[in-house]
Design a protein around this motif. Structure first.
Motif, short mmCIF file in Angstrom:
data_model
loop_
_atom_site.label_atom_id
_atom_site.label_comp_id
_atom_site.label_asym_id
_atom_site.label_seq_id
_atom_site.Cartn_x
_atom_site.Cartn_y
_atom_site.Cartn_z
N ARG A 24 0.83 -1.10 -0.01
CA ARG A 24 0.08 0.02 -0.04
C ARG A 24 0.85 1.25 0.00
NH1 ARG A 24 -1.71 3.66 3.60
NH2 ARG A 24 -0.87 2.68 5.44
N ARG A 25 0.67 2.15 -0.76
CA ARG A 25 1.21 3.51 -0.90
C ARG A 25 0.80 4.40 0.36
NH1 ARG A 25 4.29 6.22 -4.79
NH2 ARG A 25 4.10 8.39 -4.77
N GLU A 73 1.89 10.72 6.34
CA GLU A 73 2.05 9.35 7.13
C GLU A 73 3.33 8.93 7.27
OE1 GLU A 73 0.45 4.81 6.86
OE2 GLU A 73 -0.40 6.15 5.52
N LEU A 74 3.99 9.14 6.29
CA LEU A 74 5.57 8.81 6.15
C LEU A 74 6.28 9.89 7.24
CD1 LEU A 74 6.11 8.02 2.56
CD2 LEU A 74 6.28 6.53 4.60
N VAL A 110 8.42 8.74 10.51
CA VAL A 110 9.87 9.14 10.90
C VAL A 110 9.80 9.95 12.09
CG1 VAL A 110 11.68 10.67 9.85
CG2 VAL A 110 10.39 9.03 8.52
N LEU A 111 9.14 10.85 12.44
CA LEU A 111 9.07 11.68 13.70
C LEU A 111 9.08 10.79 14.89
CD1 LEU A 111 9.60 14.53 14.25
CD2 LEU A 111 7.07 14.93 14.19
N ALA A 112 8.01 9.76 14.75
CA ALA A 112 8.01 8.88 15.92
C ALA A 112 9.01 8.15 16.18
CB ALA A 112 6.68 7.89 15.68
N TYR A 154 16.78 4.40 1.94
CA TYR A 154 17.63 5.43 2.86
C TYR A 154 17.18 6.89 2.34
CZ TYR A 154 21.59 8.10 4.51
OH TYR A 154 22.18 8.98 5.03
N THR A 155 17.28 6.91 0.92
CA THR A 155 17.00 8.34 0.31
C THR A 155 15.65 8.88 0.48
OG1 THR A 155 16.40 7.32 -1.79
CG2 THR A 155 18.72 7.78 -1.54
N THR A 156 14.74 7.87 0.74
CA THR A 156 13.39 8.22 0.90
C THR A 156 13.37 8.81 2.64
OG1 THR A 156 12.33 6.57 -0.31
CG2 THR A 156 10.96 7.63 1.28
N VAL A 157 14.03 8.28 3.47
CA VAL A 157 14.20 8.78 4.85
C VAL A 157 14.84 10.20 4.90
CG1 VAL A 157 15.18 8.32 6.95
CG2 VAL A 157 14.09 6.71 5.73
N VAL A 158 15.87 10.18 4.01
CA VAL A 158 16.60 11.81 4.14
C VAL A 158 15.75 12.52 3.47
CG1 VAL A 158 18.49 12.83 3.07
CG2 VAL A 158 18.73 10.50 3.99
N THR A 159 14.95 12.34 2.51
CA THR A 159 14.07 13.34 1.91
C THR A 159 13.01 13.62 3.07
OG1 THR A 159 14.32 12.26 -0.15
CG2 THR A 159 12.27 13.59 0.07
N ILE A 160 12.25 12.71 3.78
CA ILE A 160 11.35 12.93 4.58
C ILE A 160 12.13 14.06 5.66
CG2 ILE A 160 9.94 12.06 6.29
CD1 ILE A 160 9.46 9.55 4.25
N LEU A 161 13.17 13.67 6.03
CA LEU A 161 13.88 14.36 7.32
C LEU A 161 14.10 15.82 6.83
CD1 LEU A 161 16.27 11.53 8.48
CD2 LEU A 161 14.20 12.98 9.90
#
Length: 128
Positions: A8-9, A14-15, A19-21, A45-52
């Motif tokens: 599920r996308r 939500e992402l 990440v914040l949690a 990893y790149t998705t996490v960096v983008t969200i941060l």
């Protein structure tokens, strides 16, 4: 891959919340790699960096240099994040008075009393 096999996308909000949690669970500043591991590796990893980076732009997290990377920290607790979201919504509206009036009239008696007490405290602190 069939429709049922495809994961599920998740939405951006939500992402960001996930990440914040994860950051809040850290004992101190955490790297993007640590956050990725904490979330079970389901995100690149790149998705996490983008969200941060998006959270940094929203002033929800701070970062400090950690070697060649960064270590990330939540800028405030849950209450601070909720207040930030409320200010963003208010700032996006052209008729602030109407938005605030609608908000206040929708409060229950206990919340209205609490808001009046907080406003009274803020005014008296400003007089000191």
């Amino acid at each position: 891959m069939t429709e049922q096999q495809r994961p599920r996308r998740r939405g951006q909000g939500e992402l960001e919340a996930l990440v914040l949690a994860a950051l809040r669970e850290a004992d101190g500043p955490a790297t993007a790699g640590w956050v990725q591991e904490r979330l079970g590796g389901g995100l690149a990893y790149t998705t996490v960096v983008t969200i941060l980076t998006r959270l940094l732009a929203k002033d929800v997290v701070t970062r400090e240099r950690a070697g060649r990377s960064f270590a990330w920290t939540p800028a405030s607790g849950h209450a601070g994040l909720a207040a930030h979201k409320m200010r963003r919504v208010l700032d996006a509206e052209s008729d602030r008075e109407a938005v605030l009036a609608s908000f206040v009239t929708g409060l229950g008696p206990d919340d209205e009393r609490l808001l009046r007490e907080l406003l009274g405290r803020t005014r008296s602190e400003g007089e000191d």
